[in-house]
Design a protein around this motif. Structure first.
Motif, PDB file in Angstrom:
ATOM      1  N   ARG A 355      37.428  48.178  41.782  1.00 50.80           N
ATOM      2  CA  ARG A 355      36.083  48.337  42.317  1.00 50.80           C
ATOM      3  C   ARG A 355      35.034  47.711  41.400  1.00 50.80           C
ATOM      4  O   ARG A 355      34.145  48.386  40.880  1.00 50.80           O
ATOM      5  N   VAL A 356      35.192  46.434  41.177  1.00 52.18           N
ATOM      6  CA  VAL A 356      34.219  45.704  40.375  1.00 52.18           C
ATOM      7  C   VAL A 356      33.822  44.450  41.139  1.00 52.18           C
ATOM      8  O   VAL A 356      34.683  43.752  41.687  1.00 52.18           O
ATOM      9  N   TYR A 357      32.518  44.180  41.199  1.00 49.75           N
ATOM     10  CA  TYR A 357      32.031  42.983  41.841  1.00 49.75           C
ATOM     11  C   TYR A 357      30.982  42.363  40.932  1.00 49.75           C
ATOM     12  O   TYR A 357      30.033  43.031  40.524  1.00 49.75           O
ATOM     13  N   LYS A 358      31.197  41.095  40.579  1.00 49.26           N
ATOM     14  CA  LYS A 358      30.233  40.431  39.701  1.00 49.26           C
ATOM     15  C   LYS A 358      29.985  39.029  40.227  1.00 49.26           C
ATOM     16  O   LYS A 358      30.933  38.321  40.546  1.00 49.26           O
ATOM     17  N   LYS A 359      28.714  38.669  40.296  1.00 48.91           N
ATOM     18  CA  LYS A 359      28.402  37.313  40.727  1.00 48.91           C
ATOM     19  C   LYS A 359      27.299  36.753  39.853  1.00 48.91           C
ATOM     20  O   LYS A 359      26.356  37.468  39.516  1.00 48.91           O
ATOM     21  N   ILE A 360      27.436  35.488  39.444  1.00 45.13           N
ATOM     22  CA  ILE A 360      26.307  34.857  38.770  1.00 45.13           C
ATOM     23  C   ILE A 360      25.889  33.609  39.541  1.00 45.13           C
ATOM     24  O   ILE A 360      26.725  32.935  40.147  1.00 45.13           O
ATOM     25  N   VAL A 361      24.586  33.376  39.538  1.00 47.99           N
ATOM     26  CA  VAL A 361      24.032  32.193  40.180  1.00 47.99           C
ATOM     27  C   VAL A 361      23.502  31.308  39.061  1.00 47.99           C
ATOM     28  O   VAL A 361      22.730  31.777  38.224  1.00 47.99           O
ATOM     29  N   VAL A 362      23.952  30.033  39.030  1.00 42.39           N
ATOM     30  CA  VAL A 362      23.533  29.159  37.936  1.00 42.39           C
ATOM     31  C   VAL A 362      22.894  27.891  38.500  1.00 42.39           C
ATOM     32  O   VAL A 362      23.076  27.544  39.671  1.00 42.39           O
ATOM     33  N   SER A 363      22.171  27.175  37.645  1.00 45.40           N
ATOM     34  CA  SER A 363      21.520  25.936  38.064  1.00 45.40           C
ATOM     35  C   SER A 363      22.592  24.903  38.421  1.00 45.40           C
ATOM     36  O   SER A 363      23.734  25.014  37.968  1.00 45.40           O
ATOM     37  N   GLU A 399      31.595  31.042  33.924  1.00 44.98           N
ATOM     38  CA  GLU A 399      32.326  32.157  34.533  1.00 44.98           C
ATOM     39  C   GLU A 399      32.961  33.061  33.477  1.00 44.98           C
ATOM     40  O   GLU A 399      33.259  34.223  33.739  1.00 44.98           O
ATOM     41  N   SER A 400      33.146  32.512  32.279  1.00 42.53           N
ATOM     42  CA  SER A 400      33.795  33.334  31.237  1.00 42.53           C
ATOM     43  C   SER A 400      32.989  34.609  30.966  1.00 42.53           C
ATOM     44  O   SER A 400      33.548  35.613  30.525  1.00 42.53           O
ATOM     45  N   ILE A 401      31.689  34.576  31.254  1.00 36.22           N
ATOM     46  CA  ILE A 401      30.875  35.764  30.966  1.00 36.22           C
ATOM     47  C   ILE A 401      31.297  36.940  31.843  1.00 36.22           C
ATOM     48  O   ILE A 401      31.301  38.086  31.398  1.00 36.22           O
ATOM     49  N   ILE A 402      31.652  36.639  33.107  1.00 39.91           N
ATOM     50  CA  ILE A 402      31.943  37.765  33.997  1.00 39.91           C
ATOM     51  C   ILE A 402      33.438  38.008  34.188  1.00 39.91           C
ATOM     52  O   ILE A 402      33.831  39.012  34.770  1.00 39.91           O
ATOM     53  N   LEU A 403      34.266  37.111  33.690  1.00 36.13           N
ATOM     54  CA  LEU A 403      35.708  37.362  33.824  1.00 36.13           C
ATOM     55  C   LEU A 403      36.109  38.434  32.826  1.00 36.13           C
ATOM     56  O   LEU A 403      35.533  38.537  31.752  1.00 36.13           O
ATOM     57  N   PRO A 404      37.101  39.241  33.176  1.00 31.42           N
ATOM     58  CA  PRO A 404      37.532  40.287  32.241  1.00 31.42           C
ATOM     59  C   PRO A 404      37.885  39.638  30.904  1.00 31.42           C
ATOM     60  O   PRO A 404      38.589  38.642  30.867  1.00 31.42           O
ATOM     61  N   ALA A 405      37.357  40.200  29.841  1.00 29.32           N
ATOM     62  CA  ALA A 405      37.563  39.597  28.530  1.00 29.32           C
ATOM     63  C   ALA A 405      38.987  39.820  28.052  1.00 29.32           C
ATOM     64  O   ALA A 405      39.568  40.864  28.307  1.00 29.32           O
ATOM     65  N   ASP A 406      39.547  38.814  27.381  1.00 33.69           N
ATOM     66  CA  ASP A 406      40.815  39.048  26.687  1.00 33.69           C
ATOM     67  C   ASP A 406      40.510  40.047  25.595  1.00 33.69           C
ATOM     68  O   ASP A 406      39.478  39.971  24.966  1.00 33.69           O
ATOM     69  N   SER A 407      41.419  40.956  25.375  1.00 32.06           N
ATOM     70  CA  SER A 407      41.118  41.955  24.364  1.00 32.06           C
ATOM     71  C   SER A 407      40.922  41.240  23.026  1.00 32.06           C
ATOM     72  O   SER A 407      41.608  40.278  22.714  1.00 32.06           O
ATOM     73  N   GLY A 408      39.953  41.726  22.271  1.00 28.46           N
ATOM     74  CA  GLY A 408      39.717  41.143  20.954  1.00 28.46           C
ATOM     75  C   GLY A 408      38.744  39.991  20.962  1.00 28.46           C
ATOM     76  O   GLY A 408      38.328  39.533  19.909  1.00 28.46           O
ATOM     77  N   ALA A 409      38.368  39.503  22.157  1.00 29.44           N
ATOM     78  CA  ALA A 409      37.425  38.393  22.175  1.00 29.44           C
ATOM     79  C   ALA A 409      36.075  38.845  21.636  1.00 29.44           C
ATOM     80  O   ALA A 409      35.651  39.969  21.866  1.00 29.44           O
ATOM     81  N   GLU A 410      35.413  37.963  20.924  1.00 36.20           N
ATOM     82  CA  GLU A 410      34.093  38.258  20.377  1.00 36.20           C
ATOM     83  C   GLU A 410      33.093  38.396  21.516  1.00 36.20           C
ATOM     84  O   GLU A 410      33.135  37.627  22.473  1.00 36.20           O
ATOM     85  N   PRO A 411      32.182  39.332  21.448  1.00 31.22           N
ATOM     86  CA  PRO A 411      31.158  39.368  22.479  1.00 31.22           C
ATOM     87  C   PRO A 411      30.323  38.095  22.406  1.00 31.22           C
ATOM     88  O   PRO A 411      30.067  37.577  21.330  1.00 31.22           O
TER      89      PRO A 411
END
Ligand code: SRM
Ligand SMILES: Cc1cc2nc3c(=O)[nH]c(=O)nc-3n(C[C@H](O)[C@H](O)[C@H](O)COP(=O)(O)OP(=O)(O)OC[C@H]3O[C@@H](n4cnc5c(N)ncnc54)[C@H](O)[C@@H]3O)c2cc1C
Ligand code: SF4
Ligand code: FES
Lengths: 844, 125
Positions: A355-363, A399-411
């Motif tokens: 139950r997660v929905y994320k969308k980004i709109v970019v230039s 898209e990397s911002i909204i994809l589930p992060a690999d564990s340990g990835a730096e914010p």
């Protein structure tokens, strides 16, 4: 600049912000506030919290006294009816007149009620003020079903409130989707599914045609599609309309669809009249959020100073928790606008299972963030908002911002990477630059920065980002974020607790050897004593523990100003027999002790010399009394009201429950003292909501409240769980207490602990109720160990002649301390004052 | 620092008692000619015994022996149980208040016996 008469109409959030700032920054003006509501400004944004346990008083942003202190004249409960621009005065409903040099309209807005026949029937309500809350509550009490008309942001918040009131809740929306302004179709659909899972019925594309008295319920709504719905109350939340009647009457320019037209300086068409907040129209828009209102107030204020700032419109991004679901919307979330003539690109991540929905709109070139929609998980909101507000370049693969992060990835973004101009707190308009400035000015903690810059004192949404900014800045300056216990232990209490637990360490010497340095002091020794007691529950006067105890624990009594002690026998739940009362009386008489009923429903005996303590306790223990731990960082009292055994209103046996709780937790040592209470009904005669943990009876069981405090900084307890049976109640308290014991700082009451607990009440629920950390069993078994090893310390002590040696006044003499001198007052003793003592000593 | 006790004459105001009367890392009180003296036994330190007047001049009560002992930046201290000011076990100096000092006394261990005298202990100012 000369003194001016400033009149502010409306004392809502924005009006108050304006007045408070004006009065504190330039004391020379004569300020008058006229508010239609009967009370001074309060926090409308958090109105709904009243349904989850807060009191309306907790929302207050100011008081009449505060206004008096800062020299502001304020009148409440009397609306302004008319502006006379020629005479430059306003006239109220009661006919009072107030002249002005500058007039500020901060009249806010009102809920729009669609002109549906029947919408004036009793039970048709709105949701905007504290008075509205009262109405909704009153109707909910006699009803079962509630409907919210409007599936926007406020409507959904209101639906949550109805649910909290125990109503079967429906949301009726005219449009095809929920939160149409902020969300795109996908986000809206996901949100709907999640809300329906919470047993809230959602009806979209429904136009209400009329409202008539119902058959089964009080009202019936009839819809254009021929269907109908019966309900006991209807709350209209179908949008807001600006309160612009005054402006219209005074012939100020207003928008076609309402709203008082303002310029960059928040001036209306009359340059001596300003409009700010939700009543104002700027660039053809009404800004229905507080932050833009505050910016308008800043701009209007600056007209009275030498450095005018202008209002340039405002960002309407929002992050909310609706019915417990995270929802966020940034910028152009629909992605409809063209960007330099080209269509923008969007990236979508949708996960039905989680139950997660994320969308980004970019230039179109993929470089800039234009908008975003988040449903179910807002953890990326802060990052996205910073990219958006600061016009920062996105990473190569946005898209990397909204994809589930690999564990340990730096914010991606932290306090470190943001530019100085980045707004950290949008409510109070605090930039990273201002925060860095505060740190350079000497602030060394989040709390310092908060009190200097006011960042994070609004909606609180920026708390995490503020902390990370402050922490990285402090670290960059080589400031260690020091929570060390003292010079002997470079650990916090929580860290030390784990080291002692994991290492199975049993004495101060071992702990100091392994983890500390030097010889210890009056800070770390009692702390370690408390940790050892919480973990292993040894007798506190065991040889290796004696030197660690504060004098009160050391002599199992509270030291008074003259070096004598007080004695507090345990009286569980405040219930006591006549026989026991007589024993206390006899003992007090024999040893000439001053007696007083304490604020904790028991009896304190004062004025015992150290050498008398063992004899007095021998008599008390023989009569069946146990120590009351008045001296310990431990459970004190569990107050009770008389409950349903006697009281005509009681719904449960509060006395039995209080006694059960007091006997269960007596003796366990904790970071600070613990207090509790049990009330037999909602009248709350035991004041459970001011306790570390409080219990209030309901028809169906018990409501548990946690982290209340009386004392220095009172805090109302939070409602933690409702309608618990006895067993669940005790299980939750076991876990709650043990979790507090493990993680709190030294001398940190539960209230302060809660205020510092990241994630707050929700997190605590996750740990205690949902067992998110998987430690519930461990917490319970630790508690079981403590309960199984309970001993009355006084009983153990009087049975051990070796221990009693410590209670001699002198090693080498039977004399007493001649400096202890009493005089009589109201038939009892009290310590002589210095002058009295000198007189008495010279006579004898 | 702890000077050896002077040779005793029978008229010396003195208290002698067994070390077993004292508790490790903790205090007790002796009475000599109506003067209350707080004595502390810290077996791991040299010297292991300390004696101060029992009167807390800031808290204004005879309570110092009931305080917690420890060190602040290496200086051995007792924290008054009333308001937690620190008094140096070696010199009687109050760490929080320059002007305040508690008298200190000679104390020594002979075999198993603790000997406390009313002689003020001398120490560098
Ligand atoms: C005896 C009593 C006053 C009385 O005559 O009624 C009392 C007396 C003391 N209180 Fe209290 N408090 C007493 C009820 C309260 C209450 C009321 C209550 O418990 O319902 C409160 C507010 C409720 C609360 O704690 O949330 C209260 C808030 C405090 C505080 C402030 C704690 C805080 O976190 O804000 C302190 C200071 C502290 O603990 O650091 C304090 C500390 C003290 C101390 C221990 C101060 C001291 O170090 O000498 C007093 C010594 C008690 C003694 O010698 O026996 N006392 N104290 C009450 C004993 C109740 C009992 O039966 O155990
Ligand atoms: C339930 C709820 C939840 C909300 N949640 C959020 C949120 O999460 N985030 C967010 O940013 N915003 C939120 N808002 C919106 C926010 O509360 C408003 O933006 C803000 O209160 C606007 O402040 P204001 O001072 O302009 O108007 P108001 O706070 O409405 O104050 C106007 C005051 O003027 C008085 N008044 C009107 N006419 C007269 C008159 N003629 N004479 C005297 N007094 C008069 C009114 O009685 C009122 O007290 C929420 C609102 C509600 C109701
Ligand atoms: S809280 Fe309720 S049950 Fe208890 S005494 Fe008060 S009115 Fe009676
Ligand atoms: S953003 Fe709301 S308090 Fe900072």
């Amino acid at each position: 600049m000369t003194t001016k008469k400033i009149v502010v109409v409306g004392n809502g959030m924005v009006g108050h912000y304006y007045v408070d700032k004006l009065a504190t920054h330039s004391a020379r003006h004569e300020i008058t506030v006229l508010g239609a509501e009967p009370r001074p400004a309060y926090d409308r944004v958090h109105l709904s919290e009243v349904f989850s346990g807060k009191n309306p008083e907790d929302l207050a942003l100011t008081t009449r006294e505060h206004y008096k202190e800062i020299g502001v004249k304020a009148h409440f409960g009397d609306a302004v009816a008319k502006i006379d621009r020629e005479k430059k005065e306003v006239i109220t409903d009661l006919g009072r007149r107030f002249p002005y040099d500058k007039l500020v309209l901060a009249t806010g807005s009102y809920p729009f009620v669609p002109p549906v026949p029947g919408s004036e029937l009793p039970g048709c309500l709105t949701y905007r003020t504290i008075d509205d809350l009262g109405e909704i509550k009153a109707h909910a009490q006699t009803g079962k079903v509630g409907v919210v008309v409007g599936g926007g942001l406020l409507g959904l918040e209101c639906a949550n409130a109805l649910k909290n009131l125990g109503l079967q809740t429906h949301v009726v929306e005219f449009a095809p989707g929920l939160m149409g302004v902020q969300l795109d179709n996908g986000g809206s659909t996901m949100l709907r599914a999640m809300i329906e899972e919470l047993d809230v019925s959602v009806h979209t594309s429904k136009a209400t045609q009329k409202i008539v008295p119902g058959k089964d319920r009080k009202l019936r709504m009839e819809f254009a599609d021929g269907t109908s719905l019966e309900t006991d109350l209807i709350v209209f939340s179908a949008g807001i309309r600006p309160n612009d009647q005054l402006a219209k009457q005074a012939d100020l320019e207003v928008g076609e669809r309402g709203g008082i037209t303002i310029d960059y300086h928040c001036r209306t068409s009359d340059s001596d009249i300003f409009a700010i907040g939700e009543c104002a129209l700027f660039g053809g828009r009404i800004f229905g959020l507080v932050a833009p209102g505050y910016r308008m107030a800043d701009a209007a204020l600056s007209q009275l100073t030498d450095a005018p700032v202008s209002f340039q419109g405002a960002d309407m991004s929002t992050k909310l928790k609706l019915l417990g679901i995270d929802v966020g919307s940034i910028g152009d979330s629909h992605g409809k606008a063209l960007h330099n003539g080209q269509a923008c690109a969007s990236f979508l991540y949708s996960n039905d299972r989680e139950r997660v929905y994320k969308k980004i709109v970019v230039s179109p070139d993929g470089k800039k963030l234009l908008g975003a929609v988040l449903v179910g998980d807002c953890s990326d909101y802060d990052t996205l908002l910073q990219f958006f507000l600061n016009d920062m370049d996105l990473p190569g693969n946005p898209e990397s911002i909204i994809l589930p992060a690999d564990s340990g990835a730096e914010p991606l973004l932290s306090g470190m990477t943001l530019p100085m101009s980045a707004t950290i707190c949008s409510c109070l308009n605090v930039t990273k630059g201002a925060i860095v400035g505060a740190i350079e000015g000497g602030c060394c903690s989040v709390a310092d920065v908060k009190s200097v810059t006011k960042a994070s004192t609004g909606c609180g949404g920026c708390a995490a980002l503020l902390k990370s900014t402050v922490d990285t800045e402090l670290a960059a300056r080589g400031v260690e974020i020091n929570n060390h216990l003292c010079e002997h232990f470079a650990y916090s209490r929580q860290e030390l607790f784990y080291l002692v637990k994991v290492g199975s360490l049993k004495s101060f010497v071992d702990i100091l050897d392994k983890h500390g340095k030097g010889r210890g002091c009056e800070v770390c020794k009692p702390t370690v004593a408390s940790i050892l007691a919480s973990l292993w529950n040894d007798y506190v006067l065991k040889k290796e523990h004696v030197g660690l105890q504060d004098t009160n624990d050391n002599f199992l009594a509270n030291m008074q100003k003259d070096g004598t002690y007080s004695i507090v026998p345990r009286i569980p739940g405040g219930e006591i027999t006549a026989e026991k009362l007589i024993v206390i009386g006899e003992v007090a008489k024999k040893y000439q002790l001053y007696t007083k009923i304490t604020g904790g429903q028991r009896i304190d005996l004062f004025g015992a010399r150290v050498n008398q303590l063992p004899d007095i306790w021998s008599e008390l223990v023989a009569a069946g009394f146990e120590t009351g731990h008045a001296y310990g960082k431990a459970l004190r009292t569990v107050k009770s009201c008389v409950g349903n055994s006697w009281c005509r209103y009681g719904v449960q046996d509060s006395v039995s429950m209080a006694i059960l709780i007091e006997n269960r937790y007596k003796g366990i040592r904790s970071p600070h003292k613990l207090k509790s209470a049990v009330s037999g009904c909602t009248r709350e005669c035991a004041e459970a909501q001011s306790k570390d943990f409080g219990v209030i009876a309901t028809e169906n069981g018990w409501n548990l409240y946690v982290c209340g405090n009386g004392g220095m900084k009172p805090r109302h307890a939070d409602l933690f769980a409702t309608d618990l049976d006895d067993e669940t109640l005790i299980r939750y308290i076991d876990r709650f207490l043990m979790f507090y014991i493990r993680t709190a700082d030294r001398l940190q009451r539960t209230s302060v602990w809660m205020n510092n607990l990241e994630g707050g009440l929700d997190y605590l629920r996750e740990v205690v109720i949902e067992d998110k950390l998987g430690i519930a069993e461990d917490l319970e078994s630790q508690m079981a160990l403590l309960l199984n090893t309970y001993q009355c310390e006084w009983k153990t002590t009087i049975e051990d002649p070796e221990k009693l040696k410590r209670f001699r006044q002198f090693v080498n003499s039977d004399k007493e301390d001649t400096n202890v001198v009493f005089v009589q007052e109201r038939g009892q003793v009290r310590p002589a004052k210095e002058t009295e003592r000198e007189a008495l000593l010279t006579i004898s | 620092m702890n000077s050896a006790p002077r040779p005793r004459s029978s008229s010396d105001p003195i208290a002698i008692f067994s070390l077993s009367e004292l508790q490790e890392d903790s205090g007790a009180c002796v009475l000599i000619n109506d003067v209350q003296i707080a004595v502390f036994y810290l077996p791991k330190e040299t010297p292991p015994l300390y004696a101060l007047h029992n009167w807390d001049p800031l808290g204004k009560a005879n309570v110092l022996y009931r305080g917690i002992v420890g060190d602040i930046n290496g200086e051995l201290v007792v924290a008054s149980p009333l308001y937690k000011q620190h008094y140096s076990l070696g010199t009687g100096r109050c760490l929080e208040d320059e002007a305040t000092r508690v008298p200190t006394y000679e104390i020594s261990l002979e075999g198993d016996s603790v000997i406390v005298t009313l002689n003020p202990r001398r120490h560098a100012a």
